[in-house]
Write an enzyme that holds these catalytic residues in place. Structure first.
Site, PDB file in Angstrom:
ATOM      1  N   ASP A 395       0.771  -1.078  -0.053  1.00  0.00           N
ATOM      2  CA  ASP A 395      -0.018  -0.052   0.058  1.00  0.00           C
ATOM      3  C   ASP A 395       0.878   1.326  -0.132  1.00  0.00           C
ATOM      4  OD1 ASP A 395      -2.442   1.855   1.255  1.00  0.00           O
ATOM      5  OD2 ASP A 395      -3.468  -0.014   0.561  1.00  0.00           O
ATOM      6  N   ARG A 472      -5.991  16.349   3.994  1.00  0.00           N
ATOM      7  CA  ARG A 472      -5.044  15.189   4.012  1.00  0.00           C
ATOM      8  C   ARG A 472      -3.779  15.854   3.419  1.00  0.00           C
ATOM      9  NH1 ARG A 472      -3.893   8.947   2.527  1.00  0.00           N
ATOM     10  NH2 ARG A 472      -3.680   8.211   4.595  1.00  0.00           N
ATOM     11  N   LYS A 505      -4.043  -0.671  -7.065  1.00  0.00           N
ATOM     12  CA  LYS A 505      -5.148  -0.283  -5.943  1.00  0.00           C
ATOM     13  C   LYS A 505      -5.079   1.379  -6.329  1.00  0.00           C
ATOM     14  CE  LYS A 505      -6.309   0.643  -1.161  1.00  0.00           C
ATOM     15  NZ  LYS A 505      -6.014   0.167   0.279  1.00  0.00           N
ATOM     16  N   TRP A 506      -6.130   1.805  -7.089  1.00  0.00           N
ATOM     17  CA  TRP A 506      -6.162   3.190  -7.394  1.00  0.00           C
ATOM     18  C   TRP A 506      -6.766   4.099  -6.421  1.00  0.00           C
ATOM     19  CZ3 TRP A 506      -5.332   4.952 -13.059  1.00  0.00           C
ATOM     20  CH2 TRP A 506      -5.647   6.252 -13.183  1.00  0.00           C
ATOM     21  N   ASP A 507      -6.156   5.010  -5.688  1.00  0.00           N
ATOM     22  CA  ASP A 507      -6.844   5.311  -4.447  1.00  0.00           C
ATOM     23  C   ASP A 507      -7.162   7.081  -4.938  1.00  0.00           C
ATOM     24  OD1 ASP A 507      -7.815   5.962  -2.075  1.00  0.00           O
ATOM     25  OD2 ASP A 507      -6.113   4.945  -1.092  1.00  0.00           O
ATOM     26  N   ASN A 509      -7.918  10.306  -2.087  1.00  0.00           N
ATOM     27  CA  ASN A 509      -8.321  10.626  -0.796  1.00  0.00           C
ATOM     28  C   ASN A 509      -8.913  11.878  -0.545  1.00  0.00           C
ATOM     29  OD1 ASN A 509      -8.160   8.044   0.708  1.00  0.00           O
ATOM     30  ND2 ASN A 509      -6.016   8.117   0.328  1.00  0.00           N
ATOM     31  N   CYS A 555     -10.731   2.778  -5.233  1.00  0.00           N
ATOM     32  CA  CYS A 555     -10.659   3.117  -3.864  1.00  0.00           C
ATOM     33  C   CYS A 555     -10.843   4.708  -3.562  1.00  0.00           C
ATOM     34  CB  CYS A 555      -9.498   2.437  -3.008  1.00  0.00           C
ATOM     35  SG  CYS A 555      -9.308   3.051  -1.553  1.00  0.00           S
ATOM     36  N   ASP A 577     -13.117   1.976   4.559  1.00  0.00           N
ATOM     37  CA  ASP A 577     -11.755   2.199   5.508  1.00  0.00           C
ATOM     38  C   ASP A 577     -12.409   1.614   7.032  1.00  0.00           C
ATOM     39  OD1 ASP A 577      -9.861   2.697   3.912  1.00  0.00           O
ATOM     40  OD2 ASP A 577      -9.676   4.739   4.275  1.00  0.00           O
TER      41      ASP A 577
HETATM   42  C1  GLA Z   1      -7.034   5.247   1.943  1.00  0.00           C
HETATM   43  C2  GLA Z   1      -7.442   3.927   1.677  1.00  0.00           C
HETATM   44  C3  GLA Z   1      -6.589   2.963   2.716  1.00  0.00           C
HETATM   45  C4  GLA Z   1      -5.224   3.144   2.483  1.00  0.00           C
HETATM   46  C5  GLA Z   1      -4.774   4.754   2.595  1.00  0.00           C
HETATM   47  C6  GLA Z   1      -3.250   4.798   2.185  1.00  0.00           C
HETATM   48  O1  GLA Z   1      -7.472   5.660   3.154  1.00  0.00           O
HETATM   49  O2  GLA Z   1      -8.847   3.871   1.816  1.00  0.00           O
HETATM   50  O3  GLA Z   1      -6.894   1.556   2.366  1.00  0.00           O
HETATM   51  O4  GLA Z   1      -4.769   2.837   1.219  1.00  0.00           O
HETATM   52  O5  GLA Z   1      -5.565   5.455   1.797  1.00  0.00           O
HETATM   53  O6  GLA Z   1      -2.956   6.113   2.514  1.00  0.00           O
END
Ligand code: GLA
Length: 766
Positions: A395, A472, A505-507, A509, A555, A577
């Protein structure tokens, strides 16, 4: 549109659009978005091939009729040449005739007929007060738009209808594609400016859906927040409007673009239910309204808030696709139809096959957070492999100067202190342990503390000379800018080329703030919500075409970007999360109203025992909660006891024997966890009905009551099923095997006692 269900063909088709689109600073051509429908071919393992969809036009009554699955949808052309909804519901007999469309009589001078006539796609013009599907300002300031039928074509399972304004060359092409298996209808519109001057679209929906008039309708929708997604809400539809929406630039945790409406006393197992989901990952809105004559309408598409989309002569805008369906067997069947549809028509898969089952995954995030390095990840990988894990995902934390969430986003080089030899040794090790390797990215974001931001501060979404609100500690890159799109595609493509990576895993945030785009012309600046998402989709499609073996997860701080648009380009989603296994029962229950468990990733973690709610669960409980979707493990395995390992090994092995049933089978929500229920239970039945698995959970015993008996559903009544206990115990008189009829009618008593108890039982045909 996807020309067939072949993944490589989809990607090639989409890639052509991308090539065209990426040359243009402003995207106003056809969107590289998911198709209305893939090929209608039956899937491997699907029960019986469905009869093809039929689409007919009756010249005498000027009505269109679509029949597919258990559904009939009829609309007509009325005396004014408007498209008018006539029927949507249970499939009718072929000989049934619906009377021709007649626009409503003027009810009162205040309620003119074009407001009270249920239109399929109403322009804002004449005397329209209900939610319009389309609102336009022409160059000369005229804002009157009245759309009339011009022509139609029928090809295979798609009906295409061309509308035109009564005096101006503004054309709208409506598409209707019905899935032959589920009767789910996909609708979208292309708006085309064939006038000699520019015009501006102020509001554009994909479709309006009209339900039969009435006052006994209940609407259901999903709301939430970070770590509290997919809360199911139900309320009576009252006169007026309810709007569910996102103004955030992305789908959002707060509402999800899905709705269901039932009439009368519909339950999980019975009653009329209409439902729909919008395939769009940007700002969206769905308006549910009951007008003054009790007509129910649902209109959805781009969010009109802070939206303005100019079209020069010859240019077009395509709306997202709005999918909708009908079930006569309650909310449960409505979800099962959606699940089947998503697996067959939306989620990427090879021709005539179901999507690949989700591998059992290990993810490092909750174990190590940003403290990743080669030795630490290797140690976790070895332990994960010993459990039977199939995919190891590293991650956040591996790139740039990423020590915490203050720095590094945007600088996508491997951190040389943490990985002095690059990622190759770790990946090699993971492969040698029999797992494939996945990597985390947050491609659309940048920390102000990054080389990228220092070099290109103008690449972020912002208004010139105004503060840039950080969330963030990060800002959002303006993906609509061609140079940003090229940069993002470039580093992803390079990493996937340099390393043997099976999974991204494409996040994402944070949400947008100060959504300015000063680098483009003033009149184009509010196209950002559309242009951004087109480029997001086009990057994903181009990566998929170039790296066809790589799978993607959507994500967004958990479940902030889950919709049928992104699911056309990703194999799975990160549900939340919040990994507390009891909270997850509620989140997962809400989730499955709209989305298949086949994409719903669920991890077993340690924070679930100590974290959010400060309570403890057994390892078995945590596994059983997660085994209802795509199983993952996110615990710090360095802290696990031998007992934890033994339980986990057992659960992973059991999961592999039932995952096809859980991910691709039919889901029955036997006991809802909603409303503070002490108990909850789900059951999945495989497509061939040879296997079923039930999961049951107790919050805490009260007054010594036994757990409620479970009455299974969807089994073959005449087949004999033998029970196998994954975990838990049954009442001592339970037979080891019995007919499907027995398990469904007599039911089964599962012993659940104390606090946070759980059981998992397999029913296998003999
Ligand atoms: C988000 C994702 C988590 C993790 C964090 C990493 O909150 O949902 O699963 O990958 O970012 O910073």
């Amino acid at each position: 549109m996807r020309p067939s269900s072949s993944l490589s063909q989809i990607s090639r088709a989409t890639a052509k659009v991308i090539a065209r689109a990426s040359l243009l600073p402003l995207l106003c051509l056809l969107a590289p978005q998911p198709p209305l429908l893939a090929s209608p071919a039956a899937l491997a393992g699907a029960p019986g091939a469905a009869a093809p969809t039929t689409i007919t036009y009756d010249n005498a009554t000027r009505t269109f009729r679509l029949d597919g699955g258990g559904v009939t949808y009829i609309f007509g052309i009325n005396e004014r040449n408007e498209l008018q909804s006539l029927y949507w519901g249970h499939r009718l007999a072929p000989a049934d005739r619906i009377p021709a469309a007649h626009f409503a009589k003027e009810h009162a001078s205040f309620d003119a007929s074009n407001t009270t006539t249920p239109q399929e796609f109403a322009g804002w013009g004449a005397e329209l007060y209900v939610e319009p599907a389309l609102k336009i300002t022409f160059a000369d300031g005229n804002r009157d738009l009245v759309l009339h039928y011009i022509s139609h074509t029928i090809a295979a399972n798609t009906l295409t209808i061309v509308l035109r304004d009564i005096s101006r060359d503004l054309f709208v092409t409506l598409r209707y594609s019905m899935d032959s298996d589920t009767g789910i209808l996909g609708r979208s519109a292309t708006i085309e400016n064939r006038t000699q001057a520019g015009l501006t679209i102020e509001q554009a929906a994909a479709a309006s859906w009209n339900l039969p008039r009435g006052t006994d309708y209940t609407m259901h929708y999903l709301s939430g927040r970070w770590a509290g997604e997919s809360a199911l809400h139900s309320q009576l539809i009252q006169p007026g409007k309810t709007v569910i929406e996102s103004r955030r630039g992305s789908t959002g945790h707060q509402n999800n673009p899905w709705f269901a409406i039932n009439r009368g006393p519909a339950t999980e197992q019975s009653g009329d239910v209409w439902f729909g989901a919008l395939a769009w990952s940007g700002s969206w809105s769905i308006t549910l309204e009951q007008d003054q004559l009790q007509q129910i309408r649902v209109t959805g598409g781009f969010n009109p808030f802070d939206f303005s989309y100019p079209l020069s002569p010859g240019q077009k805008l395509e709306t997202p696709v709005f999918y909708a369906g009908y079930s006569s067997e309650g909310m449960g069947e409505a979800s099962r139809l959606l699940h089947r549809f998503e697996l067959a028509q939306i989620i990427p898969h090879a021709p005539n096959q179901l999507p690949r089952p989700r591998p059992v995954l290990y993810n490092s995030w909750e174990a190590t957070e940003f403290n990743v390095d080669e030795a630490g990840q290797t140690a976790l990988a070895e332990k994960a492999a010993s459990l039977g894990v199939e995919r190891f995902v590293m991650d956040d934390g591996w790139f740039g100067q990423r020590k915490d969430d203050h720095a590094g986003l945007g600088d996508w080089y491997v951190n040389p202190q943490k990985f002095p030899n690059g990622l190759a040794p770790l990946i090699k090790k993971v492969h040698s342990l029999g797992m494939d390797f996945g990597l985390w990215f947050e491609p659309e974001m940048v920390n102000p503390d990054s080389d990228l931001y220092r070099k290109h501060p103008d690449w972020v979404i912002h208004f010139e000379g105004r503060p840039e609100t950080q969330a963030r500690n990060q800002l959002v890159l303006n993906l609509a800018m061609p140079e940003v799109r090229a940069y993002v595609f470039g580093f992803l493509d390079k990493t996937l080329t340099d390393y043997d990576i099976a999974f991204v895993k494409w996040d994402y945030n944070r949400n947008w703030s100060e959504p300015g785009w000063s680098a483009t012309k003033l009149e184009d600046q509010k196209t950002l919500p559309v242009a951004y998402i087109h480029n997001l989709y086009s990057i994903l499609a181009e990566l998929r075409a170039k790296h066809p073996k790589v799978e993607f997860e959507s994500c967004s701080g958990g479940g902030g970007r889950i919709d049928l648009g992104i699911l056309g380009l990703t194999e799975e989603v990160w549900t939340s999360d919040n990994t507390d296994p009891f909270d997850r029962l509620l989140i997962q229950d809400g989730f499955t109203h709209a989305y298949t468990p086949g994409v719903m990733m669920a991890w077993v973690t340690d924070s679930s025992t100590t974290g959010r709610n400060h309570r403890n669960f057994s390892t078995a409980y945590r596994f059983l909660s997660s085994m209802q979707g795509g199983l993952g493990i996110g615990s710090n395995l360095n802290k696990w006891t031998p007992d934890d390992f033994a339980t986990a090994k057992h659960m992973v092995a059991e999961y592999k024997t039932i995952r096809e049933t859980v991910q691709h089978g039919s889901l029955y929500r036997l006991i809802s966890p909603q409303g503070g229920s002490e108990y909850s239970a789900t059951q999945s039945v495989s497509r061939d009905r040879k296997q079923s698995v039930a999961f049951a959970f107790l919050h805490s015993s009260q007054m010594g009551y036994p757990a409620p008996r479970l009455y299974l559903q969807g089994l073959d009544p005449n087949a004999v099923y033998r029970t196998h206990i994954i975990h838990g115990s049954l009442s001592k008189d339970t037979p080891e095997s019995a007919s499907g009829a027995f398990w469904m009618s007599h039911g089964i008593d599962i012993d659940l006692q104390g606090d946070y108890d759980a059981a998992g039982i397999v029913f296998q045909q003999q």
